[in-house]
Design an enzyme around this catalytic site. Structure first.
Site, PDB file in Angstrom:
ATOM      1  N   LYS A  55      12.090   2.921 -42.886  1.00 12.78           N
ATOM      2  CA  LYS A  55      12.443   3.549 -41.789  1.00 12.78           C
ATOM      3  C   LYS A  55      12.584   2.411 -40.282  1.00 12.78           C
ATOM      4  CE  LYS A  55       9.859   7.526 -43.050  1.00 12.78           C
ATOM      5  NZ  LYS A  55       8.724   8.348 -43.146  1.00 12.78           N
ATOM      6  N   GLN A  99       2.494   7.787 -40.895  1.00 12.13           N
ATOM      7  CA  GLN A  99       2.835   7.926 -42.298  1.00 12.13           C
ATOM      8  C   GLN A  99       1.961   8.751 -43.004  1.00 12.13           C
ATOM      9  OE1 GLN A  99       6.022   7.191 -43.660  1.00 12.13           O
ATOM     10  NE2 GLN A  99       5.131   8.171 -45.386  1.00 12.13           N
ATOM     11  N   ASP A 122       8.248  12.997 -35.198  1.00 15.03           N
ATOM     12  CA  ASP A 122       8.259  13.582 -36.524  1.00 15.03           C
ATOM     13  C   ASP A 122       8.087  14.767 -36.587  1.00 15.03           C
ATOM     14  OD1 ASP A 122       8.636  13.008 -39.202  1.00 15.03           O
ATOM     15  OD2 ASP A 122       6.368  12.396 -39.584  1.00 15.03           O
TER      16      ASP A 122
END
Length: 285
Positions: A55, A99, A122
């Site tokens: 990413k 994450q 996200d």
């Protein structure tokens, strides 16, 4: 021999990232501030380390600044929440990616909720799920958002179709179903306690497999002509669908890898530029 057409996400993701890079460059030129995505990683799980590195590399290629916060595996929920709140209040940070999964000792939901909604690129907070479900401005969960873009790319209109989502996680299964519902599909959620899963899947015009169990969905479970979206990723590059047998009955099917995955990252970076534009007040991107 496989009859289904492949729903490949690589080319669509590349085009999306090219557009995102142009928007990022324009925003940087007009505001003097590059879009910035902060990634937070707890521990050193090899898969998570790889995902975050990927990413960050995509960020650099798209002209998005990447700030990485690496925390030890022993980090407590309270400590993690403090880091996320600090990033949320930092005007130089426009998007935050925590994450996951994290260690079992961490309250994942408390950590997600420490992310300011305007920086939740996200799509993992309560606020993002609510705005997405009600069709209001906000950020979608990236994998479900990428799935919808793939369906559009291949001219799959969910309206009036039966969609079965196998999986009910807060960041994949549930939001995928809500996005399909918003597009007028009739949605059924299935999960580990669903009785006769095969029978439910056989009724589906659109199948979204998002349960994290390798090759759970067999070809015999697929309705002839159905569209199959495999959002699972298991050891050995294996999805939640038995690809070879399912491809003999489906009309369209995503490969693993190369299907949903590329669109997840593309959606994340696109939403980071969206967040930066909103926070800087720049309406030209």
């Amino acid at each position: 021999m496989s009859q289904a057409r492949l729903m490949e996400g690589t080319a669509l993701a590349r085009r999306t990232l090219e557009t995102t890079a142009k928007r990022a460059a324009h925003l940087t030129e007009r505001t003097g501030q590059a879009p910035c995505l902060a990634t937070v990683l707890v521990g050193e799980d090899p898969a998570s380390v790889t995902y975050v590195r990927m990413k960050r590399n995509r960020c650099r290629a798209a002209g998005i600044e990447s700030r990485h916060v690496a925390l030890p595996a022993a980090t407590t929920t309270e400590e993690l929440v403090g880091v996320l709140r600090t990033l949320s209040h930092d005007p130089a940070v426009h998007g935050i990616l925590l994450q996951h999964p994290m260690g079992a000792h961490i309250d994942e939901r408390a950590a997600f909720e420490a992310i300011a909604p305007e920086k939740d690129v996200d799509g993992v907070t309560f606020a993002s799920f609510a705005t997405m479900s009600f069709g209001l401005p906000g950020f979608v969960s990236c994998t479900p958002g990428g799935i919808m873009r793939l369906l559009d790319e291949y001219d799959v209109d969910p309206a009036g179709k039966r969609a079965v989502v196998v999986g009910r996680s807060a960041i994949l299964g549930k939001p995928a179903g809500m996005l399909l519902l918003a597009r007028d599909a009739t949605v059924t959620y299935c999960h580990s306690r669903t009785r006769d899963l095969s029978a439910a899947v056989r009724e589906a015009d659109i199948v979204v497999a998002a349960v994290g169990r390798p090759r759970l969905i067999k070809g015999q479970d697929i309705k002839p002509g159905a569209v199959v979206v495999d959002a699972g990723y298991n050891a050995g590059n294996v999805g939640d669908v038995d690809f070879d047998s399912a491809a003999e009955r489906a009309s369209l099917i995503t490969p693993v890898p190369g299907g949903v995955g590329p669109m997840t990252i593309a959606t994340l970076l696109e939403q980071t530029v969206d967040a930066a534009a909103r926070q800087t007040g720049d309406r030209g991107v």
